[in-house]
Write a protein that holds these residues in place. Sequence first.
Motif, PDB file in Angstrom:
ATOM      1  N   MET A   1       1.000  -0.954   0.047  1.00 62.65           N
ATOM      2  CA  MET A   1       0.129   0.027   0.180  1.00 62.65           C
ATOM      3  C   MET A   1       0.991   1.316  -0.196  1.00 62.65           C
ATOM      4  SD  MET A   1      -3.320   0.815  -0.049  1.00 62.65           S
ATOM      5  CE  MET A   1      -4.413   0.442   1.077  1.00 62.65           C
ATOM      6  N   ALA A   2       2.215   1.308   0.665  1.00 62.66           N
ATOM      7  CA  ALA A   2       2.926   2.112   0.955  1.00 62.66           C
ATOM      8  C   ALA A   2       3.880   2.673  -0.596  1.00 62.66           C
ATOM      9  CB  ALA A   2       4.022   2.473   2.168  1.00 62.66           C
ATOM     10  N   SER A   3       3.760   1.895  -1.144  1.00 62.20           N
ATOM     11  CA  SER A   3       4.282   1.339  -2.363  1.00 62.20           C
ATOM     12  C   SER A   3       3.582   2.602  -3.160  1.00 62.20           C
ATOM     13  CB  SER A   3       4.498   0.833  -2.983  1.00 62.20           C
ATOM     14  OG  SER A   3       5.517   0.385  -4.044  1.00 62.20           O
ATOM     15  N   ALA A   4       2.024   2.170  -3.753  1.00 64.04           N
ATOM     16  CA  ALA A   4       1.702   2.574  -4.242  1.00 64.04           C
ATOM     17  C   ALA A   4       0.962   3.894  -3.732  1.00 64.04           C
ATOM     18  CB  ALA A   4      -0.375   1.886  -3.935  1.00 64.04           C
ATOM     19  N   VAL A   5       0.811   4.659  -2.116  1.00 65.31           N
ATOM     20  CA  VAL A   5       0.355   6.109  -1.919  1.00 65.31           C
ATOM     21  C   VAL A   5       1.269   6.940  -2.534  1.00 65.31           C
ATOM     22  CG1 VAL A   5       0.691   7.486  -0.375  1.00 65.31           C
ATOM     23  CG2 VAL A   5      -0.517   4.780  -0.228  1.00 65.31           C
ATOM     24  N   LYS A   6       2.995   6.525  -2.712  1.00 69.89           N
ATOM     25  CA  LYS A   6       4.129   7.464  -2.896  1.00 69.89           C
ATOM     26  C   LYS A   6       4.403   7.435  -5.185  1.00 69.89           C
ATOM     27  CE  LYS A   6       7.240   6.323   0.232  1.00 69.89           C
ATOM     28  NZ  LYS A   6       8.432   5.165   1.260  1.00 69.89           N
ATOM     29  N   THR A   7       3.909   6.209  -5.478  1.00 73.43           N
ATOM     30  CA  THR A   7       3.599   6.150  -6.526  1.00 73.43           C
ATOM     31  C   THR A   7       2.209   7.709  -7.097  1.00 73.43           C
ATOM     32  OG1 THR A   7       4.446   4.195  -7.188  1.00 73.43           O
ATOM     33  CG2 THR A   7       2.519   5.444  -8.906  1.00 73.43           C
ATOM     34  N   VAL A   8       1.664   7.734  -6.460  1.00 72.24           N
ATOM     35  CA  VAL A   8       0.538   8.530  -7.217  1.00 72.24           C
ATOM     36  C   VAL A   8       0.989   9.718  -6.528  1.00 72.24           C
ATOM     37  CG1 VAL A   8      -1.636   9.616  -6.191  1.00 72.24           C
ATOM     38  CG2 VAL A   8      -1.848   6.739  -6.840  1.00 72.24           C
ATOM     39  N   GLN A   9       1.607  10.252  -5.227  1.00 69.33           N
ATOM     40  CA  GLN A   9       1.915  11.540  -5.056  1.00 69.33           C
ATOM     41  C   GLN A   9       3.347  12.036  -5.506  1.00 69.33           C
ATOM     42  OE1 GLN A   9       2.735  10.375  -1.275  1.00 69.33           O
ATOM     43  NE2 GLN A   9       1.082  11.350  -0.333  1.00 69.33           N
ATOM     44  N   ALA A  10       4.106  10.837  -6.603  1.00 68.52           N
ATOM     45  CA  ALA A  10       5.311  10.996  -7.496  1.00 68.52           C
ATOM     46  C   ALA A  10       4.393  11.711  -9.272  1.00 68.52           C
ATOM     47  CB  ALA A  10       6.535  10.352  -7.403  1.00 68.52           C
ATOM     48  N   SER A  11       2.621  10.829  -9.490  1.00 69.44           N
ATOM     49  CA  SER A  11       2.697  11.389 -10.368  1.00 69.44           C
ATOM     50  C   SER A  11       1.856  12.281 -10.419  1.00 69.44           C
ATOM     51  CB  SER A  11       1.285  10.436 -10.973  1.00 69.44           C
ATOM     52  OG  SER A  11       1.561   8.908 -10.356  1.00 69.44           O
ATOM     53  N   SER A  12       1.724  12.791 -12.012  1.00 67.68           N
ATOM     54  CA  SER A  12       1.784  13.962 -12.122  1.00 67.68           C
ATOM     55  C   SER A  12      -0.122  14.305 -12.833  1.00 67.68           C
ATOM     56  CB  SER A  12       2.081  14.891 -13.599  1.00 67.68           C
ATOM     57  OG  SER A  12       3.405  15.077 -13.448  1.00 67.68           O
ATOM     58  N   LEU A  13      -0.567  13.434 -13.126  1.00 69.46           N
ATOM     59  CA  LEU A  13      -1.698  12.944 -13.312  1.00 69.46           C
ATOM     60  C   LEU A  13      -2.142  11.637 -12.770  1.00 69.46           C
ATOM     61  CD1 LEU A  13      -4.565  13.840 -15.276  1.00 69.46           C
ATOM     62  CD2 LEU A  13      -3.642  12.307 -17.011  1.00 69.46           C
ATOM     63  N   VAL A  14      -3.535  11.628 -12.544  1.00 71.32           N
ATOM     64  CA  VAL A  14      -3.813  10.507 -11.286  1.00 71.32           C
ATOM     65  C   VAL A  14      -5.606  10.134 -12.077  1.00 71.32           C
ATOM     66  CG1 VAL A  14      -4.316   8.798  -9.586  1.00 71.32           C
ATOM     67  CG2 VAL A  14      -2.233  10.179  -9.590  1.00 71.32           C
ATOM     68  N   VAL A  15      -6.193   9.131 -12.907  1.00 72.40           N
ATOM     69  CA  VAL A  15      -7.158   8.706 -12.610  1.00 72.40           C
ATOM     70  C   VAL A  15      -7.940   7.965 -11.466  1.00 72.40           C
ATOM     71  CG1 VAL A  15      -8.572   7.956 -14.226  1.00 72.40           C
ATOM     72  CG2 VAL A  15      -6.995   9.091 -15.499  1.00 72.40           C
ATOM     73  N   PHE A  16      -8.373   8.366 -10.909  1.00 68.25           N
ATOM     74  CA  PHE A  16      -9.036   7.324  -9.608  1.00 68.25           C
ATOM     75  C   PHE A  16     -10.600   6.975 -11.061  1.00 68.25           C
ATOM     76  CE2 PHE A  16      -6.455  10.885  -7.920  1.00 68.25           C
ATOM     77  CZ  PHE A  16      -5.700   9.863  -6.844  1.00 68.25           C
ATOM     78  N   ALA A  17     -10.392   5.717 -10.622  1.00 73.14           N
ATOM     79  CA  ALA A  17     -11.854   5.475 -10.796  1.00 73.14           C
ATOM     80  C   ALA A  17     -12.076   4.282  -9.703  1.00 73.14           C
ATOM     81  CB  ALA A  17     -11.166   4.608 -12.170  1.00 73.14           C
ATOM     82  N   SER A  18     -13.873   3.588 -10.042  1.00 75.40           N
ATOM     83  CA  SER A  18     -14.224   3.275  -8.911  1.00 75.40           C
ATOM     84  C   SER A  18     -15.880   2.788  -9.576  1.00 75.40           C
ATOM     85  CB  SER A  18     -14.387   3.785  -7.688  1.00 75.40           C
ATOM     86  OG  SER A  18     -15.505   3.147  -7.402  1.00 75.40           O
ATOM     87  N   PRO A  19     -16.416   1.655  -9.627  1.00 73.94           N
ATOM     88  CA  PRO A  19     -17.647   0.989  -9.951  1.00 73.94           C
ATOM     89  C   PRO A  19     -18.383   2.157  -8.717  1.00 73.94           C
ATOM     90  CG  PRO A  19     -16.473  -0.311  -8.623  1.00 73.94           C
ATOM     91  CD  PRO A  19     -15.340   0.506  -9.013  1.00 73.94           C
TER      92      PRO A  19
ATOM     93  N   VAL B   1      -1.116  16.660  -7.665  1.00 77.68           N
ATOM     94  CA  VAL B   1      -1.979  15.578  -8.280  1.00 77.68           C
ATOM     95  C   VAL B   1      -2.351  15.907  -8.726  1.00 77.68           C
ATOM     96  CG1 VAL B   1      -2.186  13.203  -8.376  1.00 77.68           C
ATOM     97  CG2 VAL B   1      -0.489  13.692  -6.862  1.00 77.68           C
ATOM     98  N   VAL B   2      -2.770  16.254 -10.261  1.00 75.50           N
ATOM     99  CA  VAL B   2      -3.810  16.579 -11.140  1.00 75.50           C
ATOM    100  C   VAL B   2      -5.196  14.930 -11.331  1.00 75.50           C
ATOM    101  CG1 VAL B   2      -4.988  17.129 -13.118  1.00 75.50           C
ATOM    102  CG2 VAL B   2      -3.291  18.308 -12.641  1.00 75.50           C
ATOM    103  N   ALA B   3      -6.218  15.604  -9.903  1.00 79.71           N
ATOM    104  CA  ALA B   3      -6.823  14.175  -9.945  1.00 79.71           C
ATOM    105  C   ALA B   3      -8.199  14.248 -10.802  1.00 79.71           C
ATOM    106  CB  ALA B   3      -7.119  14.204  -7.996  1.00 79.71           C
ATOM    107  N   VAL B   4      -8.139  13.179 -11.163  1.00 74.82           N
ATOM    108  CA  VAL B   4      -9.426  13.143 -12.497  1.00 74.82           C
ATOM    109  C   VAL B   4     -10.353  11.921 -12.147  1.00 74.82           C
ATOM    110  CG1 VAL B   4     -10.176  12.287 -14.370  1.00 74.82           C
ATOM    111  CG2 VAL B   4      -8.266  13.418 -14.575  1.00 74.82           C
ATOM    112  N   PRO B   5     -12.134  12.003 -11.612  1.00 70.18           N
ATOM    113  CA  PRO B   5     -12.340  11.205 -11.289  1.00 70.18           C
ATOM    114  C   PRO B   5     -13.315  10.585 -12.225  1.00 70.18           C
ATOM    115  CG  PRO B   5     -13.355  13.318 -10.316  1.00 70.18           C
ATOM    116  CD  PRO B   5     -12.262  13.392 -11.230  1.00 70.18           C
ATOM    117  N   LEU B   6     -13.234   9.304 -12.155  1.00 67.90           N
ATOM    118  CA  LEU B   6     -13.868   8.354 -12.878  1.00 67.90           C
ATOM    119  C   LEU B   6     -14.747   7.192 -12.125  1.00 67.90           C
ATOM    120  CD1 LEU B   6     -12.972   7.427 -16.230  1.00 67.90           C
ATOM    121  CD2 LEU B   6     -13.618   5.535 -15.014  1.00 67.90           C
TER     122      LEU B   6
END
Length: 114
Positions: A1-19, A45-50
Amino acid sequence: MASAVKTVQASSLVVFASPTFKATYTGLLKLFLDQFAGGTGLQDVVAVPLMLGAGPAHAMAPDLTLKPVLAELGGTCALPGLYLLDASFADDPLLAAYAERWGSVACALMALRA
């Protein structure tokens, strides 16, 4: 989980997707988002809700339920949320139209955040 959080925080753009689950995002996504500090966890982080759903009844869910959480965590949420039907999302022309319409805006936002 910590690795995924760091990856997101280091990203410029993240699409947060959920059913869509009971008109909002899933508990699993909430548990992931709980790992980010309020106000600064998604800083730069530019966050896009999908969200995906079975029908159009919850088409506003990305903007009404997911976008405010991403903004509270410090994400740049200037793009509108995207809602796609789960039965056909891979071939949905809305996805390409969204990318065409908002791609240059996303690039400009990422350049500002750098």
